[in-house]
Write an enzyme that holds these catalytic residues in place. Sequence first.
Site, PDB file in Angstrom:
ATOM      1  N   ASN A 189     -56.850 -79.798 -39.292  1.00 12.85           N
ATOM      2  CA  ASN A 189     -58.166 -79.174 -39.103  1.00 12.85           C
ATOM      3  C   ASN A 189     -58.118 -77.923 -38.214  1.00 12.85           C
ATOM      4  O   ASN A 189     -57.157 -77.711 -37.487  1.00 12.85           O
ATOM      5  CB  ASN A 189     -59.111 -80.229 -38.501  1.00 12.85           C
ATOM      6  CG  ASN A 189     -60.559 -79.798 -38.541  1.00 12.85           C
ATOM      7  OD1 ASN A 189     -60.968 -79.052 -39.440  1.00 12.85           O
ATOM      8  ND2 ASN A 189     -61.338 -80.237 -37.563  1.00 12.85           N
TER       9      ASN A 189
ATOM     10  N   HIS B 223     -61.123 -95.213 -33.961  1.00  7.43           N
ATOM     11  CA  HIS B 223     -60.487 -96.498 -34.200  1.00  7.43           C
ATOM     12  C   HIS B 223     -61.212 -97.723 -33.697  1.00  7.43           C
ATOM     13  O   HIS B 223     -60.910 -98.805 -34.125  1.00  7.43           O
ATOM     14  CB  HIS B 223     -58.999 -96.552 -33.927  1.00  7.43           C
ATOM     15  CG  HIS B 223     -58.519 -95.883 -32.691  1.00  7.43           C
ATOM     16  ND1 HIS B 223     -58.493 -94.527 -32.557  1.00  7.43           N
ATOM     17  CD2 HIS B 223     -58.006 -96.390 -31.577  1.00  7.43           C
ATOM     18  CE1 HIS B 223     -57.979 -94.231 -31.397  1.00  7.43           C
ATOM     19  NE2 HIS B 223     -57.684 -95.327 -30.766  1.00  7.43           N
TER      20      HIS B 223
HETATM   21  P1  GDP Z   1     -64.438 -85.553 -32.807  1.00 10.70           P
HETATM   22  O1  GDP Z   1     -64.460 -85.960 -31.368  1.00 10.70           O
HETATM   23  O2  GDP Z   1     -63.089 -85.729 -33.423  1.00 10.70           O
HETATM   24  O3  GDP Z   1     -65.524 -86.170 -33.647  1.00 10.70           O
HETATM   25  O4  GDP Z   1     -64.657 -83.957 -32.818  1.00 10.70           O
HETATM   26  P2  GDP Z   1     -65.962 -83.103 -33.131  1.00 10.70           P
HETATM   27  O5  GDP Z   1     -66.259 -83.097 -34.589  1.00 10.70           O
HETATM   28  O6  GDP Z   1     -67.042 -83.492 -32.201  1.00 10.70           O
HETATM   29  O7  GDP Z   1     -65.437 -81.636 -32.788  1.00 10.70           O
HETATM   30  C1  GDP Z   1     -65.063 -81.257 -31.489  1.00 10.70           C
HETATM   31  C2  GDP Z   1     -65.302 -79.761 -31.308  1.00 10.70           C
HETATM   32  O8  GDP Z   1     -64.482 -79.019 -32.199  1.00 10.70           O
HETATM   33  C3  GDP Z   1     -66.739 -79.346 -31.600  1.00 10.70           C
HETATM   34  O9  GDP Z   1     -67.104 -78.341 -30.682  1.00 10.70           O
HETATM   35  C4  GDP Z   1     -66.665 -78.776 -33.005  1.00 10.70           C
HETATM   36  O10 GDP Z   1     -67.645 -77.813 -33.263  1.00 10.70           O
HETATM   37  C5  GDP Z   1     -65.286 -78.175 -33.017  1.00 10.70           C
HETATM   38  N1  GDP Z   1     -64.697 -78.153 -34.372  1.00 10.70           N
HETATM   39  C6  GDP Z   1     -64.539 -79.196 -35.199  1.00 10.70           C
HETATM   40  N2  GDP Z   1     -63.944 -78.805 -36.338  1.00 10.70           N
HETATM   41  C7  GDP Z   1     -63.729 -77.476 -36.221  1.00 10.70           C
HETATM   42  C8  GDP Z   1     -63.124 -76.474 -37.065  1.00 10.70           C
HETATM   43  O11 GDP Z   1     -62.671 -76.739 -38.173  1.00 10.70           O
HETATM   44  N3  GDP Z   1     -63.057 -75.217 -36.569  1.00 10.70           N
HETATM   45  C9  GDP Z   1     -63.532 -74.871 -35.344  1.00 10.70           C
HETATM   46  N4  GDP Z   1     -63.403 -73.614 -34.950  1.00 10.70           N
HETATM   47  N5  GDP Z   1     -64.096 -75.781 -34.517  1.00 10.70           N
HETATM   48  C10 GDP Z   1     -64.198 -77.046 -34.949  1.00 10.70           C
END
Ligand code: GDP
Length: 362
Positions: A139, A89
């Site tokens: 997700n 955000h």
């Molecule tokens: P953000 O902070 O919202 O951008 O989250 P990130 O994309 O950095 O994800 C945080 C953690 O969750 C990372 O370790 C990702 O690999 C994991 N992650 C994100 N999406 C998924 C998913 O669909 N499945 C699994 N098992 N892990 C996920």
Amino acid sequence: MSSVKSGKSWIRQPIVVVLGHVDHGKTTLLDKIRGTAVAKKEPGEITQHVGASIVPASVLRKVAEPLKKYFPKLKIEIPGLLFVDTPGHELFSNLRRRGGSVADIAILVVDIMEGFQPQTWESIQILKERKVPFIVAANKIDRIPGWKPNHDQPFLETIRKQDPRIVSRLEELIYRLISQLYEAGFMAERFDRVKDFRTTVAIVPVSAKTGEGVPELLALLTGLVQRFMKKRLVTSEEPAKGVVLEVKEEPGLGTTIDVIIYDGVIRRGDTIVVGGKDKPIVTKVRALLMPRPLQDMRAHEGKFVSVEQVVAATGVKISAPDLDNALAGSPIFVVPSEDKIEEYIKIVKEEIESVRIKTDNI
Ligand code: GDP
């Protein structure tokens, strides 16, 4: 990057932002979407912009193909989807424009195992305030114990391959999201059960990691904007309007601004008015810069290529004199003729005032 289309007006790409709680998978989802766009694009199609990425219509068509039996009527009429690359955000609040947001639609990412967290509630509040429609990406479905992953498949296919026990666990978790959305003031349903998309928020179960459900997420964004927002997406060969995403120092270029153009056309040499720290800045576009395609990357050439003009919707870097005091989140307008400069300074001042009042209320 494409040239102005014939007929002088066209439907532009809707601008999509991704919001949600930290660690719920925003970055991973954007990476997955970008990866899909690169893997499935036609040769020569450009997917990378400055600060944004495009999923072209050709990719949307390919991704939607396996969904034909579920959504026989979906025809892709938009030239693609433009995703703002930085999620969250802070950046979203820079996408202000009078009366709302430059973002046309949002994806609210929620970790299905965790449900709503503080920044999920905050994100939803901001979306409400700015009147930005959204869909929910539920997700990490692959983390439901016992889930059998089916990489990059539609949710409606992968769900048929799961144990009944897993399916009912998923239903419980979706139900929790439905109640939390209700608490936030929204009716919601799993996307394939929504009867009226104007009154009900669609929840798409996805895994950003395995790609399951991503086809539906892209198809749904496309379907929704085509059905409800086409008028907002019509743009024409008029002086551009945009918003400053970031103000950045670039070696050899000095201070540049990364902008999202949501309307019209901007050309090299155009006079622009941009919001500044003390007062609006009037300057001339020295260069319009787009990312250099990877295959052309040579050590001495730098990261960008200079182009003559860009059309909405696009993310572009602008190099121009006197941008040191430019403000992220402020409007940028191309001035149609020199005698209108004063008028545009006034418009920029008013626009900054109006968005300030709005943001102070949050
Ligand atoms: P953000 O902070 O919202 O951008 O989250 P990130 O994309 O950095 O994800 C945080 C953690 O969750 C990372 O370790 C990702 O690999 C994991 N992650 C994100 N999406 C998924 C998913 O669909 N499945 C699994 N098992 N892990 C996920």
